[in-house]
Design an enzyme around this catalytic site. Structure first.
Site, PDB file in Angstrom:
ATOM      1  N   ASN A   1      56.005 -43.850  38.072  1.00  0.00           N
ATOM      2  CA  ASN A   1      57.135 -44.143  38.952  1.00  0.00           C
ATOM      3  C   ASN A   1      58.132 -42.978  38.893  1.00  0.00           C
ATOM      4  OD1 ASN A   1      59.240 -45.185  40.447  1.00  0.00           O
ATOM      5  ND2 ASN A   1      59.150 -47.218  39.498  1.00  0.00           N
TER       6      ASN A   1
ATOM      7  N   GLU B   1      62.187 -49.649  30.031  1.00  0.00           N
ATOM      8  CA  GLU B   1      60.825 -49.134  30.166  1.00  0.00           C
ATOM      9  C   GLU B   1      60.601 -48.790  31.627  1.00  0.00           C
ATOM     10  OE1 GLU B   1      60.837 -51.590  26.578  1.00  0.00           O
ATOM     11  OE2 GLU B   1      61.112 -52.271  28.634  1.00  0.00           O
TER      12      GLU B   1
ATOM     13  N   VAL C   1      66.242 -51.632  43.897  1.00  0.00           N
ATOM     14  CA  VAL C   1      66.981 -51.359  45.128  1.00  0.00           C
ATOM     15  C   VAL C   1      66.008 -51.646  46.266  1.00  0.00           C
ATOM     16  CG1 VAL C   1      68.170 -49.626  46.522  1.00  0.00           C
ATOM     17  CG2 VAL C   1      68.392 -49.583  44.022  1.00  0.00           C
TER      18      VAL C   1
ATOM     19  N   TYR D   1      66.767 -42.493  36.430  1.00  0.00           N
ATOM     20  CA  TYR D   1      67.152 -42.753  35.043  1.00  0.00           C
ATOM     21  C   TYR D   1      67.516 -41.455  34.317  1.00  0.00           C
ATOM     22  CZ  TYR D   1      65.057 -47.346  35.928  1.00  0.00           C
ATOM     23  OH  TYR D   1      64.755 -48.569  36.441  1.00  0.00           O
TER      24      TYR D   1
END
Length: 140
Positions: free
Chosen positions: A102, A97, A65, A109
């Site tokens: 991050n 992955e 994004v 996720y």
């Protein structure tokens, strides 16, 4: 995503990743028939994704994004679109992955239902060598 979208994608890719994909990575994905998507908002592109499907499994290879559009739930919307599309194609497992460092991506996720199922040692290049990857999976 089409070939003519790559200039836009490649403008944003180095803003998002310290080790961005190259034009060749995207061209190879398109040529290989991977599902490559551009998400638009008010007719302006804001996100992109590359998914490889093999039989009933799919692998998210690139999910991005653009900086100016982050924090508005677009990543969650794009992930849901991908999951719905993959489910319609008979996919039963969806993998990705992500760098352990991050945290923002991991949160997106995890909120989408992905769960960590393993670790790939030294998977990503990093400033000081290599960084592991968390392997995550969800049923679309």
């Amino acid at each position: 995503m089409r070939e003519q979208d790559l200039d836009w994608v490649l403008h944003h890719e180095p803003q998002l990743y310290p080790f961005p994909w190259t034009r060749g990575n995207f061209e190879d994905s398109l040529a290989s028939g991977y599902s490559c998507w551009i998400m638009a908002e008010a007719d302006a592109p804001v996100a992109y994704a590359v998914v490889m499907q093999v039989f009933d499994e799919a692998h998210l290879l690139n999910f991005s994004v653009v900086l100016a559009a982050q924090g508005r739930g677009l990543g969650a919307r794009l992930l849901q679109f991908l999951r719905d599309t993959l489910r319609g194609r008979g996919v039963t497992q969806f993998f990705l992955e992500v760098r352990p460092s991050n945290l923002a991506a991991r949160a997106v996720y995890e909120k989408a239902g992905f769960a960590s199922i393993g670790r790939r040692k030294g998977y990503y290049p990093a400033e000081d060598g290599r960084e592991d990857a968390l392997v995550m999976r969800v049923a679309p």
